[in-house]
Design a protein around this motif. Structure first.
Motif, PDB file in Angstrom:
ATOM      1  N   UNK A  63       0.850  -1.207   0.000  1.00 36.02           N
ATOM      2  CA  UNK A  63       0.000   0.000   0.000  1.00 36.02           C
ATOM      3  C   UNK A  63       0.879   1.248   0.000  1.00 36.02           C
ATOM      4  N   UNK A  64       1.888   1.256   0.872  1.00 31.57           N
ATOM      5  CA  UNK A  64       2.773   2.414   0.979  1.00 31.57           C
ATOM      6  C   UNK A  64       3.520   2.645  -0.336  1.00 31.57           C
ATOM      7  N   UNK A  65       3.996   1.560  -0.937  1.00 32.99           N
ATOM      8  CA  UNK A  65       4.723   1.681  -2.213  1.00 32.99           C
ATOM      9  C   UNK A  65       3.797   2.212  -3.293  1.00 32.99           C
ATOM     10  N   UNK A  66       2.566   1.704  -3.326  1.00 35.72           N
ATOM     11  CA  UNK A  66       1.610   2.144  -4.344  1.00 35.72           C
ATOM     12  C   UNK A  66       1.275   3.618  -4.132  1.00 35.72           C
ATOM     13  N   UNK A  67       1.115   3.997  -2.884  1.00 38.62           N
ATOM     14  CA  UNK A  67       0.802   5.395  -2.560  1.00 38.62           C
ATOM     15  C   UNK A  67       1.926   6.311  -3.043  1.00 38.62           C
ATOM     16  N   UNK A 112       8.377   1.927  -4.768  1.00 38.96           N
ATOM     17  CA  UNK A 112       7.463   2.944  -5.294  1.00 38.96           C
ATOM     18  C   UNK A 112       8.074   3.708  -6.448  1.00 38.96           C
ATOM     19  N   UNK A 113       9.367   3.929  -6.406  1.00 37.51           N
ATOM     20  CA  UNK A 113      10.037   4.673  -7.477  1.00 37.51           C
ATOM     21  C   UNK A 113       9.875   3.955  -8.813  1.00 37.51           C
ATOM     22  N   UNK A 114      10.090   2.647  -8.788  1.00 42.24           N
ATOM     23  CA  UNK A 114       9.943   1.880 -10.032  1.00 42.24           C
ATOM     24  C   UNK A 114       8.514   1.950 -10.556  1.00 42.24           C
ATOM     25  N   UNK A 115       7.540   1.754  -9.645  1.00 42.49           N
ATOM     26  CA  UNK A 115       6.139   1.798 -10.063  1.00 42.49           C
ATOM     27  C   UNK A 115       5.757   3.198 -10.518  1.00 42.49           C
ATOM     28  N   UNK A 116       6.291   4.211  -9.850  1.00 42.55           N
ATOM     29  CA  UNK A 116       5.934   5.592 -10.212  1.00 42.55           C
ATOM     30  C   UNK A 116       6.385   5.893 -11.636  1.00 42.55           C
ATOM     31  N   UNK A 117       7.498   5.314 -12.035  1.00 41.64           N
ATOM     32  CA  UNK A 117       7.994   5.540 -13.385  1.00 41.64           C
ATOM     33  C   UNK A 117       7.005   5.001 -14.413  1.00 41.64           C
ATOM     34  N   UNK A 118       6.484   3.833 -14.121  1.00 41.23           N
ATOM     35  CA  UNK A 118       5.505   3.225 -15.024  1.00 41.23           C
ATOM     36  C   UNK A 118       4.239   4.083 -15.080  1.00 41.23           C
ATOM     37  N   UNK A 119       3.778   4.493 -13.899  1.00 44.83           N
ATOM     38  CA  UNK A 119       2.553   5.304 -13.828  1.00 44.83           C
ATOM     39  C   UNK A 119       2.765   6.640 -14.534  1.00 44.83           C
TER      40      UNK A 119
END
Lengths: 317, 536
Positions: A105-109, A191-198
């Motif tokens: 959850x924290x990573x997604x946030x 989260x950094x990796x996911x944020x890049x995708x988003x």
């Protein structure tokens, strides 16, 4: 709407049933079993003792009997007994779930808070220096495995500050500050990796929408830029972003293995790998089912959000 | 050879430095209190059930809970019959020309649940271990049954006297009783319960085992040694990732490394980053060795086995794979890291220990005698465990074999299958690691070279060697026994029964505030923590 949800839940149950067969069969196909592992830590094999342990653990019964027994256990709310720990499986699994869910959850946030705004800025300032910088930063995020980033964070902190986050899990009830510190760094790494995708999805989706007639009309009517972008354009551009967020969250629940290992967090993913190596069937089967349930629920939630976000998508009319 | 000598001298000096650094300076009284944070590389396999396991991952963190009848002096790094001290046994006596061993037990000992410790507990433990027909309990797995094969009966003469009656003299029995693998279990507790908890007599009581996270002990206030332990508690922190646990040690979150885990390179990096850390090479009693199935061609031919032994440059292996962090020995570790091993002058004459060019030439010669030539090379599959420390060694060995005409391909076997495969002899040749539970000829020879032993992976069986092993086992004159033990080791290398390549060193690392934490030359026997204290 109710019919749609019921249909989806029905499909989910069938999917879970299929999953249970696949998990059960694949696990049994893997060479070696818990008895081999036990003998491995003893350094030898005693065929007589092997037979006895197989009987003790119920592994001498036909596979289909073992499978049905597992299903019966799940339906009766009993997850069986961990072979390795000689304890009820639920007792072993229960403390792992909050750790992984919190980290996911924290990573997604973090991913959403970083990814969506930068994606919007990048789209609005297309082909400017800022856009290039943000795209390079996001490309770096996509290229960098989160476990590697985690290792760099840990070693960097040790090398530069002589400090690393606590390496034994601190529960929030024990020390909230330390708990937060302990989770913030792995959540940032993931989260950094996911944020890049988003960011990439937000940017491309928004660029597409910004070319639509209704956006041009909004500009022509003299509406303020912030209103046009955030209220009109982004609302329609966000659908694929929501899909990605849902998939990423579901992926994280099962995919945090290395991050949990690097930061020594006792979560589901790290434990699952250990349980597989130990052939602790009751733990593996139930953990994989848990992950499957989260994936199915995430997808269902994304589908339902579609209806809320896009008036063109409505269920059960 | 010169390099080996230098290593030995340096090893001795560095170990002395570690002992000096981790013992109190003159006049400095041990300071009670505090909790020690100790590194753990994985969660405890089989919990605290030391009798059902053969791994340091269990024996080291479980040791503080238990006591033995006798134990190796925790303050002396070299383990020998002379360094054995009493724990639950106040004193002991050999009688009837080493046929009976009598233990006089302490009368002031309580189990952690408050029940008194008596001779019944000792009889219970050893009847269970030797699988006596009237034993009241049975272990699920019994890895060291062979250690007690010579025990005929155990008699509890009274509540505080126990007699071990032996079939024949066996001085090694006392040494095996001093191993970390020989704790006394409580007769009133089911043996299976040690897989999840621990009722012992030891200096620390189990407080909590949080699976996959840590094991926590607190001081046993009723411990029978007054003033011990010094520490209030112990916390064994499970950190699976090697880099992370090294970082945790470097950052001070851990006070003590895990035995056998710190390579020379890692220790050097740690010392560079934090110069005050104390690290020194100690023996581990873990050897790199080659197992060859003597019951299957081509390794049923001693010439082929010898060729393999001749071909491997052991000194090259020590430098390339261990960066110098290992030493040469036969099937028992040699001084200063052990007491039974062959001396350097004896090793030089054995296959694989001589001059490199000579050894390679001899390898080719014996291979040719066995009909294997460069035109007709031998192709084999070399198995090893799918773990870096195994694979690194195996890769080096494969390259060495290639130089003499043996084309070996690497096959990695998952841990789940490794021992089952080795016990069944379901392989041709393998790169293996062997840890000795205690530095003792009986424990090693019977376990790894005994004709019927399940850990005799090569399935080597020699009537003559078996006789020699029995002879040394009952030899009461230490000098004569040592000579016999040396002769057996020579014979094993000459038969290429299980060619020993080297013994790994551990660069055990502690923070300087940790006192009395003296690593032994055997990773299994210094886990009690009774004497350890924090100067902080």
């Amino acid at each position: 709407m109710k019919t749609y949800v019921a249909q989806r839940l029905g499909i989910a149950v069938l999917t879970l049933l299929g999953m249970s067969v696949v998990i059960f069969v694949l696990l049994r196909l893997a060479p070696g079993d818990i008895v081999d592992i036990l003998f491995s830590t003893a350094g030898f094999v005693d065929p007589g003792a092997r037979t006895e342990i197989m009987r003790e653990l119920g592994l001498d019964r036909p596979l289909w009997v073992q499978y049905l027994e597992w299903l019966r256990q799940i339906l009766s709310g009993d997850l069986g007994k961990s072979y390795r720990y000689d304890l009820p499986a639920w007792e072993v699994i229960r403390p792992l779930i909050p750790v992984t869910v919190e980290l996911a959850v924290l990573s997604t946030l973090i991913a959403v808070l970083l990814g969506v705004p930068t994606g919007v800025v990048s789209a609005v300032r297309q082909d400017t220096t800022l856009d290039y910088v943000l795209r390079v930063v996001s490309l770096a995020g996509l290229s960098m495995p989160s476990f590697w980033l985690g290792m760099v964070i840990i070693l960097g902190l040790v090398a530069w500050l002589g400090w690393i986050p606590p390496m034994t899990y601190v529960r929030p009830t024990e020390n909230f500050r330390l708990h937060a510190v302990q989770f913030l760094l792995p959540a940032l790494a993931v989260g950094y990796r996911s944020s890049a995708l988003i960011m990439r999805i937000t940017r491309s989706s928004l660029l597409e929408v910004l070319r639509e007639d209704y956006v041009r009309t909004a500009w022509a009517k003299g509406q303020r830029g912030r209103v046009v972008i955030w209220r009109h354009a982004l609302k329609n551009a966000i659908l694929p972003v929501v899909t990605v967020i849902g998939i990423e969250f579901a992926f994280l629940i099962g995919g945090l293995v290395v991050t949990e290992t690097v930061f020594n967090l006792p979560g589901v993913a790290r434990f699952l790998v250990q349980a597989i190596l130990w052939r602790d069937y009751p733990i593996v089967q139930n953990l994989v089912m848990f992950i499957a349930i989260i994936v199915i629920l995430s997808n269902l939630l994304v589908d339902l959000l579609y209806g809320v976000l896009d008036p063109r998508v409505r269920y059960g009319r | 050879m010169r390099r080996f000598r230098i290593l030995t001298v340096m090893g001795g000096l560095m170990l002395a430095a570690l002992v000096v650094a981790s013992t109190p300076v003159a006049g400095q009284a041990p300071r009670p209190g505090g909790t020690l944070n100790v590194m753990l590389r994985e969660d405890l396999p089989q919990g605290f059930a030391i009798h059902e396991t053969a791994t340091i991952s269990t024996v080291f963190p479980a040791s503080p809970c238990f006591n033995n009848l006798v134990y190796f002096d925790p303050l002396k790094p070299v383990e020998s019959p002379d360094t054995i001290i009493g724990e639950l046994a106040e004193k002991w006596s050999w009688q009837d020309n080493y046929r009976n061993l009598i233990f006089f037990l302490r009368k002031d000992v309580k189990w952690h649940d408050g029940k008194p410790f008596t001779s019944k507990d000792v009889k219970f433990t050893f009847d269970m271990l030797r699988e006596a027909s009237d034993a009241p309990a049975k272990l699920r797995i019994n890895p060291r049954k062979d250690w007690y094969a010579n025990v005929e009966a155990i008699e509890a003469a009274d509540a505080h006297t126990v007699v071990f009656r032996l079939k024949r003299p066996q001085p090694s029995l006392l040494t095996m009783l001093a191993s970390g693998y020989t704790p006394i279990y409580a007769a009133h507790v089911p043996p299976a319960s040690y897989r999840t908890g621990c009722i012992g007599t030891g200096p620390f009581k189990l407080k909590e085992w949080r699976k996959g996270e840590f094991v926590e002990f607190v001081k046993n206030p009723d411990y029978f040694v007054k003033g011990r332990p010094y520490l209030d508690g112990l916390r064994y922190v499970v950190i699976q990732e090697r880099g992370t646990r090294t970082a945790a040690l470097q950052a001070g979150q851990l006070d003590v490394a895990f035995p056998g885990e710190t390579t020379k390179t890692t220790a050097e990096q740690l010392k560079k980053a934090v110069p005050q850390l104390v690290a020194a090479p100690v023996g581990t009693a873990v050897s790199d060795n080659i197992i060859m199935n003597v019951k299957k061609p081509p390794f049923d031919n001693v010439k082929v086995r010898l060729a393999v032994s001749y071909a491997i440059d052991r000194r090259g292996l020590i430098q390339a794979v261990h960066q110098g962090g290992a030493f040469l020995a036969g099937s028992l570790p040699s001084r200063p890291f052990g007491i039974w091993g062959l001396l350097e002058k004896d090793l030089t004459a054995l296959p694989g220990y001589g001059k490199l060019e000579d050894m390679k030439a001899r390898a080719k010669k014996v291979l040719a005698e066995a009909g294997i030539t460069p035109q007709n090379p031998l192709r084999v599959e070399m198995v090893t465990r799918a773990i870096a420390i195994y694979v690194d060694m195996a890769s080096f060995v494969i390259n060495e074999l290639k130089q003499v005409g043996i084309e070996a391909t690497l096959k990695q076997i998952e841990t789940a299958q490794w021992h089952a495969m080795a016990t069944r002899g379901d392989y041709q040749i393998g790169a293996n690691l062997t840890g000795l539970g205690v530095d003792d000829p009986d424990a090693n020879f019977y376990e790894n070279y005994g004709c019927a032993s399940p850990r005799n992976y090569s399935q080597y069986c020699s009537e003559q060697v078996t006789t020699m092993i029995d002879q040394q086992s009952q030899e009461l004159d230490p000098k004569k026994r040592l000579a016999l033990v040396h002769a057996i080791q020579k014979r094993l290398e000459e038969d290429a029964a299980r060619p020993i390549l080297d013994y790994r060193l551990d660069y055990f690392t502690v923070w300087p505030h940790v006192k009395n934490m003296i690593p032994h030359h055997n990773i299994y026997n210094f886990g009690r923590m009774q004497e350890v204290w924090r100067d902080k």
